[in-house]
Write a protein that holds these residues in place. Structure first.
Motif, PDB file in Angstrom:
ATOM      1  N   ASN A 166      -5.466   5.784  21.534  1.00 19.51           N
ATOM      2  CA  ASN A 166      -6.133   6.245  22.756  1.00 19.51           C
ATOM      3  C   ASN A 166      -5.833   5.362  23.958  1.00 19.51           C
ATOM      4  N   THR A 167      -5.423   4.125  23.709  1.00 19.56           N
ATOM      5  CA  THR A 167      -5.160   3.188  24.801  1.00 19.56           C
ATOM      6  C   THR A 167      -3.734   3.283  25.342  1.00 19.56           C
ATOM      7  N   VAL A 168      -2.972   4.243  24.857  1.00 20.27           N
ATOM      8  CA  VAL A 168      -1.638   4.506  25.399  1.00 20.27           C
ATOM      9  C   VAL A 168      -1.700   5.818  26.181  1.00 20.27           C
ATOM     10  N   VAL A 169      -1.213   5.774  27.398  1.00 15.05           N
ATOM     11  CA  VAL A 169      -1.244   6.950  28.263  1.00 15.05           C
ATOM     12  C   VAL A 169       0.184   7.313  28.650  1.00 15.05           C
ATOM     13  N   GLY A 215      -5.645  -6.141  25.210  1.00 18.95           N
ATOM     14  CA  GLY A 215      -6.360  -7.343  25.612  1.00 18.95           C
ATOM     15  C   GLY A 215      -7.849  -7.181  25.770  1.00 18.95           C
ATOM     16  N   ARG A 216      -8.308  -5.987  25.834  1.00 24.43           N
ATOM     17  CA  ARG A 216      -9.747  -5.722  25.894  1.00 24.43           C
ATOM     18  C   ARG A 216      -9.944  -4.293  25.425  1.00 24.43           C
ATOM     19  N   SER A 217     -11.166  -3.830  25.406  1.00 30.41           N
ATOM     20  CA  SER A 217     -11.432  -2.484  24.927  1.00 30.41           C
ATOM     21  C   SER A 217     -11.265  -1.480  26.052  1.00 30.41           C
ATOM     22  N   PHE A 218     -10.098  -0.852  26.089  1.00 30.44           N
ATOM     23  CA  PHE A 218      -9.828   0.158  27.104  1.00 30.44           C
ATOM     24  C   PHE A 218     -10.110   1.568  26.616  1.00 30.44           C
ATOM     25  N   THR A 219     -10.635   1.697  25.413  1.00 31.79           N
ATOM     26  CA  THR A 219     -10.813   3.027  24.851  1.00 31.79           C
ATOM     27  C   THR A 219     -11.772   3.882  25.664  1.00 31.79           C
ATOM     28  N   SER A 220     -12.693   3.256  26.367  1.00 30.89           N
ATOM     29  CA  SER A 220     -13.652   4.025  27.159  1.00 30.89           C
ATOM     30  C   SER A 220     -13.272   4.077  28.638  1.00 30.89           C
TER      31      SER A 220
END
Length: 123
Positions: free
Chosen positions: A75-78, A24-29
């Motif tokens: 990268n957005t999966v933890v 839904g948004r840029s969580f990469t950072s």
């Protein structure tokens, strides 16, 4: 939006892997964290990882047993790999995300939260 999954019932000394997908948004950072809340107790920090996976932080109670990682492809999966589980690990586990680089152990540092996934460890 954060979506956690992977909880379930496991016997003591068993393993489970939790996953959390951010969208839904840029969580990469963003740094990502896992917290847990056992029945009748306050929510507590479990583990955190920064955006590049270069820094990780663990609660003393899970060091050496749990491993947090970011998916190599997305990268957005933890993930939270939980080994040697104990009955005291029983809790609802929540994933969270923060743009901050410090204060990972504190709930107030996190802006986004998932819905939680239940982990039950039987003795």
């Amino acid at each position: 939006q954060l979506q956690a999954c992977g909880g379930g019932l496991v016997q003591a000394w068993g393993s489970l892997r939790l996953s959390c997908a951010a969208s839904g948004r840029s969580f990469t950072s963003y740094a990502m964290g896992w917290f847990r809340q056992a029945p009748g107790k306050e929510r507590e920090f479990v583990a955190g990882i920064n955006w590049s996976s270069a820094r990780v932080l663990y609660a003393d109670s899970v060091k050496g047993r749990f491993t947090i990682s970011r998916d190599k492809v997305k990268n957005t999966v933890v993930h939270l790999q939980m080994n040697s589980l104990k009955p005291e690990d029983t809790a609802v586990y929540y994933c969270s995300a923060t743009p901050g680089t410090t204060g990972w152990a504190y709930q107030r540092s996190y802006d986004y939260w998932g819905q939680g996934t239940l982990v039950t460890v039987s003795s």
